[in-house]
Scaffold this motif. Structure first.
Motif, PDB file in Angstrom:
ATOM      1  N   THR A 214       0.813  -1.214   0.000  1.00 43.30           N
ATOM      2  CA  THR A 214       0.000   0.000   0.000  1.00 43.30           C
ATOM      3  C   THR A 214       0.850   1.269   0.000  1.00 43.30           C
ATOM      4  O   THR A 214       0.309   2.371  -0.111  1.00 43.30           O
ATOM      5  CB  THR A 214      -0.943   0.008   1.213  1.00 43.30           C
ATOM      6  OG1 THR A 214      -0.195  -0.278   2.403  1.00 43.30           O
ATOM      7  CG2 THR A 214      -2.042  -1.025   1.043  1.00 43.30           C
ATOM      8  N   PHE A 220      -7.608  -2.610  -2.692  1.00 47.49           N
ATOM      9  CA  PHE A 220      -8.559  -3.013  -1.660  1.00 47.49           C
ATOM     10  C   PHE A 220      -8.666  -4.530  -1.607  1.00 47.49           C
ATOM     11  O   PHE A 220      -8.249  -5.246  -2.524  1.00 47.49           O
ATOM     12  CB  PHE A 220      -9.938  -2.408  -1.950  1.00 47.49           C
ATOM     13  CG  PHE A 220      -9.943  -0.905  -2.010  1.00 47.49           C
ATOM     14  CD1 PHE A 220      -9.766  -0.153  -0.863  1.00 47.49           C
ATOM     15  CD2 PHE A 220     -10.119  -0.242  -3.214  1.00 47.49           C
ATOM     16  CE1 PHE A 220      -9.767   1.231  -0.908  1.00 47.49           C
ATOM     17  CE2 PHE A 220     -10.125   1.141  -3.276  1.00 47.49           C
ATOM     18  CZ  PHE A 220      -9.947   1.880  -2.122  1.00 47.49           C
ATOM     19  N   ASP A 221      -9.260  -4.994  -0.512  1.00 47.10           N
ATOM     20  CA  ASP A 221      -9.548  -6.412  -0.369  1.00 47.10           C
ATOM     21  C   ASP A 221     -10.823  -6.705  -1.165  1.00 47.10           C
ATOM     22  O   ASP A 221     -11.914  -6.284  -0.769  1.00 47.10           O
ATOM     23  CB  ASP A 221      -9.746  -6.753   1.110  1.00 47.10           C
ATOM     24  CG  ASP A 221      -9.964  -8.238   1.340  1.00 47.10           C
ATOM     25  OD1 ASP A 221     -10.134  -8.978   0.349  1.00 47.10           O
ATOM     26  OD2 ASP A 221      -9.975  -8.656   2.511  1.00 47.10           O
ATOM     27  N   ARG A 224     -14.057  -7.924   0.424  1.00 46.06           N
ATOM     28  CA  ARG A 224     -14.809  -7.065   1.341  1.00 46.06           C
ATOM     29  C   ARG A 224     -15.516  -5.914   0.637  1.00 46.06           C
ATOM     30  O   ARG A 224     -16.634  -5.557   1.015  1.00 46.06           O
ATOM     31  CB  ARG A 224     -13.872  -6.495   2.416  1.00 46.06           C
ATOM     32  CG  ARG A 224     -13.301  -7.542   3.352  1.00 46.06           C
ATOM     33  CD  ARG A 224     -12.241  -6.922   4.248  1.00 46.06           C
ATOM     34  NE  ARG A 224     -12.769  -5.823   5.049  1.00 46.06           N
ATOM     35  CZ  ARG A 224     -13.219  -5.950   6.288  1.00 46.06           C
ATOM     36  NH1 ARG A 224     -13.209  -7.140   6.869  1.00 46.06           N
ATOM     37  NH2 ARG A 224     -13.671  -4.917   6.957  1.00 46.06           N
ATOM     38  N   VAL A 225     -14.874  -5.310  -0.358  1.00 42.85           N
ATOM     39  CA  VAL A 225     -15.440  -4.094  -0.944  1.00 42.85           C
ATOM     40  C   VAL A 225     -15.329  -4.126  -2.466  1.00 42.85           C
ATOM     41  O   VAL A 225     -14.541  -4.888  -3.041  1.00 42.85           O
ATOM     42  CB  VAL A 225     -14.724  -2.833  -0.413  1.00 42.85           C
ATOM     43  CG1 VAL A 225     -14.828  -2.738   1.095  1.00 42.85           C
ATOM     44  CG2 VAL A 225     -13.267  -2.807  -0.853  1.00 42.85           C
ATOM     45  N   LEU A 306     -10.468   3.450   8.571  1.00 42.81           N
ATOM     46  CA  LEU A 306      -9.902   2.132   8.834  1.00 42.81           C
ATOM     47  C   LEU A 306      -9.867   1.910  10.341  1.00 42.81           C
ATOM     48  O   LEU A 306      -9.934   2.862  11.122  1.00 42.81           O
ATOM     49  CB  LEU A 306      -8.477   2.026   8.277  1.00 42.81           C
ATOM     50  CG  LEU A 306      -8.301   2.022   6.762  1.00 42.81           C
ATOM     51  CD1 LEU A 306      -6.839   2.284   6.407  1.00 42.81           C
ATOM     52  CD2 LEU A 306      -8.759   0.697   6.164  1.00 42.81           C
ATOM     53  N   GLY A 310      -6.215  -3.121  12.487  1.00 41.62           N
ATOM     54  CA  GLY A 310      -6.203  -3.873  11.238  1.00 41.62           C
ATOM     55  C   GLY A 310      -4.866  -3.776  10.520  1.00 41.62           C
ATOM     56  O   GLY A 310      -4.041  -2.895  10.785  1.00 41.62           O
ATOM     57  N   SER A 312      -2.976  -2.860   7.372  1.00 41.87           N
ATOM     58  CA  SER A 312      -3.112  -2.056   6.155  1.00 41.87           C
ATOM     59  C   SER A 312      -1.861  -2.107   5.299  1.00 41.87           C
ATOM     60  O   SER A 312      -1.712  -1.306   4.371  1.00 41.87           O
ATOM     61  CB  SER A 312      -3.420  -0.598   6.520  1.00 41.87           C
ATOM     62  OG  SER A 312      -4.636  -0.496   7.221  1.00 41.87           O
ATOM     63  N   ARG A 315      -3.084  -4.609   1.874  1.00 43.76           N
ATOM     64  CA  ARG A 315      -4.216  -4.029   1.155  1.00 43.76           C
ATOM     65  C   ARG A 315      -5.115  -3.318   2.158  1.00 43.76           C
ATOM     66  O   ARG A 315      -5.067  -3.595   3.355  1.00 43.76           O
ATOM     67  CB  ARG A 315      -4.986  -5.099   0.380  1.00 43.76           C
ATOM     68  CG  ARG A 315      -5.610  -6.164   1.248  1.00 43.76           C
ATOM     69  CD  ARG A 315      -6.236  -7.277   0.407  1.00 43.76           C
ATOM     70  NE  ARG A 315      -5.235  -8.183  -0.135  1.00 43.76           N
ATOM     71  CZ  ARG A 315      -5.087  -8.460  -1.424  1.00 43.76           C
ATOM     72  NH1 ARG A 315      -5.856  -7.862  -2.320  1.00 43.76           N
ATOM     73  NH2 ARG A 315      -4.176  -9.323  -1.831  1.00 43.76           N
ATOM     74  N   ARG A 317      -8.601  -2.473   3.986  1.00 43.09           N
ATOM     75  CA  ARG A 317      -9.878  -3.095   4.334  1.00 43.09           C
ATOM     76  C   ARG A 317     -10.761  -2.018   4.971  1.00 43.09           C
ATOM     77  O   ARG A 317     -10.858  -1.919   6.201  1.00 43.09           O
ATOM     78  CB  ARG A 317      -9.657  -4.278   5.277  1.00 43.09           C
ATOM     79  CG  ARG A 317      -8.841  -5.401   4.641  1.00 43.09           C
ATOM     80  CD  ARG A 317      -8.500  -6.494   5.641  1.00 43.09           C
ATOM     81  NE  ARG A 317      -7.842  -7.634   4.996  1.00 43.09           N
ATOM     82  CZ  ARG A 317      -6.541  -7.693   4.732  1.00 43.09           C
ATOM     83  NH1 ARG A 317      -5.751  -6.669   5.055  1.00 43.09           N
ATOM     84  NH2 ARG A 317      -6.030  -8.753   4.139  1.00 43.09           N
TER      85      ARG A 317
END
Length: 356
Positions: A214, A220-221, A224-225, A306, A310, A312, A315, A317
């Motif tokens: 990143t 992005f994941d 999830r999105v 975020l 988590g 990051s 990627r 999330r």
């Protein structure tokens, strides 16, 4: 009738006529005879039925002289040598070649202080956010005023700006890259001296300040999105500076805003905004300008909403509409680890979120 200048009754017997006298000076030597293409048959040969009066002679084909063969051999050797040297010569200049600096990266997740705002229409979110006046896509990075520097021409400065802008577009807007696909569109723009670090970052990502995917690009994941609107908003600027006689630098600060929905959600599911601010420093030597490649030497990223705990590094999330940040701070930092990068986290300012 007599020829020109002859008596009316013709020339005396035994004398040459005027016509014959015209060709008296012509001499048919042996080489002329051998070079003739037509040869008259002898009287005996002409007695054979259907034999024409003349026949066409075959002219011998003379081969190349030794000098011509030697010249062709020299040309062939020179051509082969040029090809061999072209293959063996590296595409980077060997004159005053300098090592390429590694990318140093920081990625700071920004945690919201409450539930993430959302709306069914992404345009409503944009209209009620700080990104309302942002342009769509690459139009958000306008061309700055530019000119020549002490050691670089105006065209070289334009090339540096163009290549930096190309990198920002590929690493921030490419749909395949954003969805977690192949990063080749970004990799192909890098100086070869940074490819090992880039490949290592994706093969073995680590939050060590040097191997964060990143830090190189936005992705992005996909579990999830997904993008809720392909018209990504962007605003940023480019600035150039000559650091020495052989180096140009371009500083960029793009802020990119994405409208996101949960992966697999219906088209009318609530969307939310995700903001990524990147401060990037590009470096160019003369080989980079000639070969359309960049050196990315510094990347500072802030992204949210975020959760601080988590991961990051590999990627993003994002927290989606209605979700809140997990309790807890950033991951632990080991001060004894060599080359350890501190785990960072920030709070997302309420004014940075849309007010639909």
């Amino acid at each position: 009738m007599g020829g020109r200048g002859e008596p009316p009754d013709g020339p005396p017997e035994g004398a040459f006529s005027g016509a014959e006298d015209e060709y008296r000076s012509v001499v048919f030597d042996e080489s002329f005879v051998r070079a003739a293409r037509l040869q008259e048959y002898s009287a005996q040969e002409r007695t054979i039925d259907h034999t024409p009066a003349v026949r066409r002679r075959r002219t011998p084909h003379t081969g190349l002289s030794r000098q011509a063969l030697a010249l062709l051999l020299v040309i062939a050797l020179a051509f082969a040598t040029a090809i061999f040297m072209g293959i063996r010569t590296p595409y980077r200049s060997t004159l005053a070649e300098r090592p390429v600096e590694e990318l140093r990266t920081t990625v700071v997740p920004l945690a919201p202080q409450g539930p993430v705002p959302g709306a069914a229409d992404p345009q409503e979110l944009y209209a009620h956010s700080r990104a309302a006046d942002f342009e769509v896509g690459a139009e958000g990075i306008p061309w700055p005023a530019h000119g020549s520097t002490a050691h670089f021409s105006d065209s070289q400065v334009v090339a540096a700006l163009t290549y930096a802008r190309d990198y920002i577009v590929a690493s921030s807007l490419d749909p395949a890259v954003l969805a977690g696909g192949s990063p080749d569109a970004v990799r192909s723009l890098l100086d070869p001296g940074q490819l090992d670090q880039f490949d290592q970052s994706f093969a073995h990502p680590a939050a060590d300040g040097r191997h964060l995917p990143t830090g190189w690009l936005v992705r992005f994941d996909p579990a999830r999105v997904r993008l809720a609107d392909p018209r990504i908003r962007m605003r940023g600027s480019l600035r150039t500076a000559e650091t020495d006689a052989d180096t140009l630098e371009v500083a960029a600060d793009p802020t990119v805003v994405y409208a996101l929905r949960p992966a697999g959600a219906a088209a009318d599911a609530r969307a939310s905004l995700f903001t990524v601010r990147r401060e990037l420093l590009f470096r160019f030597d003369r080989d980079d300008l000639r070969l359309h490649q960049v050196q990315l030497v510094s990347s500072s990223v802030q992204a949210g909403p975020l959760s601080c705990p988590g991961d990051s590094a590999e990627r993003f999330r994002p927290l989606l509409a209605g979700q809140s940040a997990q309790a807890g701070g950033p991951a632990a930092t080991d001060p004894y680890a060599p080359d350890a990068a501190p785990a960072l986290c920030g709070a997302l300012a309420p004014d940075a979120e849309p007010k639909p």
